[in-house]
Structure formats: structure tokens, C-alpha cells
Design a protein around this motif. Structure first.
Motif, short mmCIF file in Angstrom:
data_model
loop_
_atom_site.label_atom_id
_atom_site.label_comp_id
_atom_site.label_asym_id
_atom_site.label_seq_id
_atom_site.Cartn_x
_atom_site.Cartn_y
_atom_site.Cartn_z
N SER A 301 -25.97 -14.05 -16.94
CA SER A 301 -27.22 -14.39 -17.62
C SER A 301 -28.25 -14.91 -16.62
O SER A 301 -29.45 -14.59 -16.71
CB SER A 301 -26.97 -15.43 -18.71
OG SER A 301 -26.48 -16.64 -18.17
N MET A 302 -27.79 -15.68 -15.62
CA MET A 302 -28.72 -16.20 -14.63
C MET A 302 -29.19 -15.09 -13.69
O MET A 302 -30.37 -15.04 -13.30
CB MET A 302 -28.08 -17.34 -13.85
CG MET A 302 -27.78 -18.56 -14.71
SD MET A 302 -27.46 -20.07 -13.77
CE MET A 302 -29.07 -20.42 -13.08
N GLN A 303 -28.29 -14.18 -13.31
CA GLN A 303 -28.70 -13.07 -12.46
C GLN A 303 -29.73 -12.18 -13.16
O GLN A 303 -30.70 -11.74 -12.57
CB GLN A 303 -27.48 -12.24 -12.06
CG GLN A 303 -26.74 -12.77 -10.86
CD GLN A 303 -25.95 -11.69 -10.13
OE1 GLN A 303 -25.48 -10.73 -10.72
NE2 GLN A 303 -25.80 -11.87 -8.84
N GLN A 304 -29.49 -11.92 -14.43
CA GLN A 304 -30.42 -11.08 -15.18
C GLN A 304 -31.76 -11.76 -15.37
O GLN A 304 -32.81 -11.10 -15.32
CB GLN A 304 -29.79 -10.72 -16.53
CG GLN A 304 -28.60 -9.78 -16.40
CD GLN A 304 -27.73 -9.73 -17.65
OE1 GLN A 304 -28.08 -10.31 -18.69
NE2 GLN A 304 -26.60 -9.06 -17.57
N ARG A 309 -37.58 -12.03 -13.89
CA ARG A 309 -38.74 -12.74 -13.35
C ARG A 309 -39.27 -12.02 -12.10
O ARG A 309 -40.48 -11.94 -11.88
CB ARG A 309 -38.39 -14.19 -13.03
CG ARG A 309 -37.96 -15.00 -14.24
CD ARG A 309 -38.00 -16.49 -13.98
NE ARG A 309 -37.27 -16.91 -12.79
CZ ARG A 309 -35.96 -17.16 -12.74
NH1 ARG A 309 -35.20 -16.99 -13.83
NH2 ARG A 309 -35.39 -17.57 -11.62
N TYR A 310 -38.35 -11.51 -11.29
CA TYR A 310 -38.75 -10.78 -10.09
C TYR A 310 -39.53 -9.51 -10.47
O TYR A 310 -40.58 -9.22 -9.89
CB TYR A 310 -37.52 -10.42 -9.26
CG TYR A 310 -37.83 -9.81 -7.92
CD1 TYR A 310 -37.83 -10.57 -6.76
CD2 TYR A 310 -38.13 -8.45 -7.80
CE1 TYR A 310 -38.11 -10.00 -5.52
CE2 TYR A 310 -38.43 -7.87 -6.57
CZ TYR A 310 -38.41 -8.65 -5.44
OH TYR A 310 -38.70 -8.09 -4.22
N ARG A 311 -39.02 -8.76 -11.46
CA ARG A 311 -39.72 -7.56 -11.91
C ARG A 311 -41.10 -7.88 -12.43
O ARG A 311 -42.08 -7.15 -12.17
CB ARG A 311 -38.90 -6.86 -13.00
CG ARG A 311 -37.68 -6.11 -12.50
CD ARG A 311 -37.13 -5.20 -13.58
NE ARG A 311 -36.77 -5.92 -14.79
CZ ARG A 311 -35.57 -6.44 -15.02
NH1 ARG A 311 -34.60 -6.33 -14.11
NH2 ARG A 311 -35.31 -7.06 -16.15
N GLN A 356 -28.56 -25.03 -8.35
CA GLN A 356 -28.58 -23.89 -9.25
C GLN A 356 -29.28 -22.73 -8.57
O GLN A 356 -30.42 -22.84 -8.15
CB GLN A 356 -29.30 -24.26 -10.56
CG GLN A 356 -28.54 -25.23 -11.44
CD GLN A 356 -27.23 -24.66 -11.97
OE1 GLN A 356 -27.11 -23.45 -12.18
NE2 GLN A 356 -26.26 -25.52 -12.21
N GLY A 357 -28.58 -21.59 -8.47
CA GLY A 357 -29.14 -20.43 -7.81
C GLY A 357 -29.26 -19.25 -8.76
O GLY A 357 -29.11 -19.38 -9.98
#
Length: 399
Positions: A301-304, A309-311, A356-357
Motif C-alpha cells: 500500500s505504501m509503495q503504490q 504521487r510520483y505519477r 517511514q519510507g
């Protein structure tokens, strides 16, 4: 089965032709890791004024034609992280290493001369070593994007995910679930040797017996022969599990997951474990050895959320390594936000609670390596299922 052999034959022939130089180059781009040899991280570092912008140098291989796109995405991710820090101010300056160890050293020194209080990057291990050496006498810490644990220590930290972290998570989970012995199946190349070492270290730490170690050459006959004969290794050693080092996208994996069960290593009685992420290769899920196997994944969920946000910010998907730059800035920003004048010292960077990363919680360790919170996943009915979620925090100091 014949189709599996034909596809694997072509891919493995290509892998062998690459040679040792290619394997050594790939070693730093894939998730490797053995025991760190650089010693404990320095507890020192510069004093900062947390009420003022903190100068951070980002060393990237922009003029290296093979790594320019990666450099761009790393910078984008770092700037995205800065934009999310609120009132905490980071003065980010970019320095081009060209992928050269010598230029990385020059640029690291220039960055410190121009006021940098910490260095983020470079990308590859050999450039990170030279950059860290030249600024060590000035007490400047370096947070590299490398994952080569053999280089970590002193003022050099690595942010890349490591085999040792993954192996330890899987061994700990296995031990709690009745796995007290393991046979290691590894490729006879640089990543395979690193993987084998990491599994052995993790097994020792968690009280799991290494019952057997079996290597295989990078050839169609080598992989096929070893996979077919693994039942003798497992039965002869009494191993309750087989830990496979091969990358999920490697051509050896279909052979292993097809021929080991056919040869008598039943997934119903012997736990299959993977050292790399199998979810990135869903084509493996239909092979008999994949069903019920264990592997690790970051917090999805954090990676997605990071990718989304990057997109939104840049209109494109982030490179798989881009999150490491975000993580580095997130760690620096979190420490500066605490108002600590010693925020960039080794003692602060290795705080037990971690940060948190993009893939969940992570922390830097005193030996310069890192620990990342990982989920335990498996395959059921050709679908990924989470068996044990990634932790949201670390308990205790962890060191």
C-alpha cells in the motif's frame, strides 16, 4: 515441460555468454548482501542549525549514458520527498559523478567544500566507497543507493534492500512455523554466492540448521540435473525446506519450479522459499513448485501510494530504485524536524525506531547496513497471498 526447457535453454545460453564482468556489474543492481566488513558506523557527524535550510548533496551519474534515466528518477523522488516535509527545509544540490569512482570522490569533496552536511548517493557501490573515503576525515556521512553490504561501515551507509535482511525475515518466520532445517539451492555466480552466504548467516542467527548446500552452473544441463536430483539432497539431509537464491526473472526458475517437484521434492512436504520477490514474475505461479512457496514483499500500500504521487508530479512511473532517494530524504527530514543539532550524525541516523519510507518502515544499522520491514507472501491458486504483514514499526533497538 519441453516448452519450459526450450525457453530456458535460450535464456541461459545468453546468461553464460555475458561472463563474469556482467555478473559483477549486475551484482550491485540486484538485491545482494552478505556480511558487512566496514566496521561500525561513525557516531560523529556535523552539527547543524535545524532552524535553517540543511544542505544535502545528491550525487548522481547524470552523464553516464547507461544510468542517466535512473539519475533523473532519483532526483525527482528526492524532490518529491522534500515537497512533503512541510516546514522542514532541505537545500538540495546535485553533483554529477558520471558513474566514475574518481569523479564521485571529486564531487563529494566539492559538495562538502560548498557546505553539504550529508551526502545522498552515489548509485553504485564502487563510487560510493570513493565518495565516502574522501569526506570521512571531515565527519560527513554518506547514504548510498547501493545494496552491497560488504562495502558498508564507517561513514558509509547503504539504502538498498539486501539479501541478508530478506533471508533473516524468512528464517525468523520459518522458525516460528516449524522450519528447523534448510537446504540451500544457489547459482554458481556472484549473486548466488552472496545469496548463499546471507542464508547461512540468517539460519545461524535464527537457530535453523543448514542441512545441505547445492550449487548449480548457469547452463541448461546444469540447472536441469541439479533440480531433478534435489530430492536426493533433501531426503539425504533431512531438510524441511529448500531456499532458492535465483532471481524470479531468471531463466533457471521455471526449470527449478517444474523439475524439483517432478523429481520428488513435493511442495506439500518440503517448504519452498525464495530469496527474491516472486510477485514480479507472475508467470511463475502456474509451476508446481510455486504453489505455497514463501517470499517477501515490501508494504504494497505504501509503495503504490508513492508511485501514485510520483505519477501525479512527473507524469511517469518511477524507476524501481527511485524510492531509495525518497527514503534518504525522508530520513534526513525526519531527524531535522526533531530540532536536533546532531541530526546528521551516525548516532542519530541509526535511531532504533527507524523511518517511514516508500516501502514501509526501515532503519539504518550501526554497521552501515539497513533493515526493512517486509511482509511474508505466498502463492495460492495463482494469486499472491500475504501470510504475515510487513511491520509498521520496529520494537526495541534492534542492534
Amino acid at each position: 515441460m519441453f516448452a519450459v526447457l526450450t525457453r530456458a535453454r535460450k535464456a541461459l545460453r545468453t546468461a553464460v555468454l555475458i561472463g563474469a564482468a556482467g555478473l559483477l556489474a549486475a551484482c550491485d543492481a540486484s538485491m545482494i548482501g552478505g556480511m558487512a566488513s566496514g566496521g561500525n558506523a561513525s557516531r560523529g557527524g556535523p552539527t547543524i542549525d535545524p532552524t535553517q535550510p540543511v544542505r544535502v548533496a545528491l550525487l548522481l551519474p547524470y552523464s553516464d549514458s547507461s544510468a542517466g534515466p535512473i539519475a533523473r528518477d532519483l532526483e525527482n523522488a528526492a524532490r518529491l520527498a522534500i515537497s512533503e516535509l512541510g516546514a522542514t527545509r532541505i537545500d538540495l544540490r546535485i553533483y554529477d559523478t558520471a558513474g566514475s569512482p574518481a569523479q564521485a570522490a571529486q564531487q563529494a569533496q566539492l559538495a562538502v567544500d560548498e557546505g553539504a552536511k550529508i551526502i545522498l548517493g552515489p548509485l553504485r557501490g564502487e563510487t560510493a566507497v570513493e565518495a565516502s573515503k574522501v569526506v570521512a576525515d571531515e565527519g560527513i556521512n554518506v547514504m548510498s543507493f547501493s545494496n552491497n553490504t560488504s562495502l558498508a561501515g564507517g561513514n558509509l551507509f547503504i539504502l538498498g534492500p539486501t539479501f541478508l535482511n530478506t533471508a533473516d525475515r524468512l528464517m525468523s518466520y520459518g522458525k516460528r512455523n516449524g522450519i528447523d532445517s534448510v537446504a540451500i539451492l544457489h547459482s554458481q555466480d556472484v549473486p548466488g554466492e552472496f545469496g548463499k552466504s546471507a542464508i547461512q548467516l540468517a539460519a545461524s542467527k535464527n537457530g535453523v540448521r543448514v542441512a545441505a548446500v547445492q550449487g548449480y552452473p548457469l547452463s541448461i544441463d546444469g540447472v536441469s540435473g541439479v533440480a531433478r536430483n534435489m530430492s536426493q539432497v533433501v531426503n539425504g539431509s533431512g531438510a524441511k525446506s529448500v531456499f532458492i537464491t535465483s532471481d524470479a526473472t531468471n531463466a533457471a526458475m521455471p526449470l527449478i519450479l517444474q523439475l524439483m517437484p517432478e523429481g520428488g521434492v513435493s511442495p506439500a512436504s518440503t517448504q519452498y522459499i525464495g530469496l527474491t520477490r516472486w510477485d514480479v514474475a507472475p508467470q511463475l505461479f502456474s509451476y508446481p513448485g510455486a504453489d505455497g512457496a514463501w517470499f517477501t514483499m515490501p508494504n504494497q500500500s505504501m509503495q503504490q501510494a508513492f508511485a501514485s504521487r510520483y505519477r501525479a508530479a512527473y507524469g511517469a512511473e518511477p524507476h524501481p530504485l527511485a524510492g531509495l532517494a525518497f527514503d534518504g530524504i525522508a530520513a534526513i527530514g525526519a531527524l531535522v524536524k526533531q530540532g536536533r543539532r546532531d541530526a546528521l550524525t551516525g548516532g542519530a541516523l541509526t535511531q532504533g525506531s527507524g523511518f517511514q519510507g516508500t516501502g514501509g518502515v526501515f532503519r539504518l544499522k550501526s554497521d552501515g547496513t539497513n533493515e526493512r520491514g517486509l511482509a511474508i507472501a505466498t502463492v495460492r491458486n495463482n494469486q499472491v497471498v500475504i501470510l504475515d504483514p510487513a511491520p509498521s514499526s520496529f520494537s526495541g533497538a534492534g542492534f
